[in-house]
Write a protein that holds these residues in place. Structure first.
Motif, short mmCIF file in Angstrom:
data_model
loop_
_atom_site.label_atom_id
_atom_site.label_comp_id
_atom_site.label_asym_id
_atom_site.label_seq_id
_atom_site.Cartn_x
_atom_site.Cartn_y
_atom_site.Cartn_z
N SER A 98 0.80 -1.18 -0.06
CA SER A 98 0.15 -0.17 0.09
C SER A 98 0.98 1.24 0.04
O SER A 98 0.67 2.33 -0.66
N ALA A 150 2.49 1.36 -3.61
CA ALA A 150 1.45 2.09 -4.52
C ALA A 150 1.35 3.59 -4.48
O ALA A 150 1.07 4.21 -5.44
N ASP A 151 1.25 3.96 -3.19
CA ASP A 151 1.19 5.45 -3.01
C ASP A 151 2.43 6.42 -3.74
O ASP A 151 2.04 7.51 -4.10
N ALA A 167 0.79 1.27 -9.77
CA ALA A 167 0.01 1.06 -8.53
C ALA A 167 -1.21 -0.02 -8.74
O ALA A 167 -1.32 -1.02 -7.83
N GLU A 203 -1.25 -3.75 -6.85
CA GLU A 203 -2.60 -4.22 -6.36
C GLU A 203 -2.92 -5.46 -6.71
O GLU A 203 -3.38 -6.36 -5.97
N GLN A 219 -0.73 -7.98 -5.10
CA GLN A 219 -1.08 -8.19 -3.76
C GLN A 219 -2.24 -9.17 -3.58
O GLN A 219 -2.27 -10.19 -2.89
N ARG A 220 -3.33 -8.91 -4.29
CA ARG A 220 -4.37 -9.75 -4.59
C ARG A 220 -4.06 -11.22 -4.73
O ARG A 220 -4.70 -12.30 -4.08
#
Length: 136
Positions: free
Chosen positions: A110, A113-114, A121, A125, A128-129
């Motif tokens: 997270s 990604a920021d 990003a 995500e 990560q999923r």
């Protein structure tokens, strides 16, 4: 069917994990953050090209798990680009940066990604999923 097919340079990026953290690098050219990787050379396999780019930029050897995201676009000069993002795992964490980058961080996804562009990003995500679902 499109009237004009995209002619594009292929760029590959590693969404590179070491445990729960992932690597981002800061570009020397403009100070922006990105995932390690780069352009595919003529006649080079995709896996070899990504390994080469990551090694050149960070000194790291990686295990490439699978492609996780693709996207095409035209840059500000109207040149075609095609990006492929791969879920990767670091074999070591001792980063040695090339002249192309000035800094690096191992961050939670997270936080990484920021710092990244929307496209990168999105790749983070998705990676990560997949990891949370045990699909790496």
């Amino acid at each position: 069917m499109t009237e004009e097919p995209l002619r594009a340079t292929v760029s590959q990026r590693a969404v590179l994990f070491d445990g729960e953290e992932m690597l981002v690098v800061r570009r020397a050219s403009d100070g922006g953050w990105e995932l390690p990787g780069g352009r595919l050379d003529v006649g080079e396999s995709t896996v070899d090209g990504l390994r080469r780019e990551v090694r050149e930029e960070t000194g790291l050897d990686v295990v490439i798990r699978r492609p996780i995201y693709t996207i095409s676009w035209r840059n500000d000069r109207g040149e075609g680009r095609y990006g492929v993002y791969y879920l990767c795992v670091a074999e070591t964490t001792a980063v040695t940066l090339s002249h192309e980058h000035t800094a690096y961080d191992w961050l939670a996804p997270s936080a990484a990604a920021d710092r990244l562009s929307d496209t990168q990003a999105t790749a983070v995500e998705r990676a990560q999923r997949l990891r949370e679902g045990g699909l790496e």
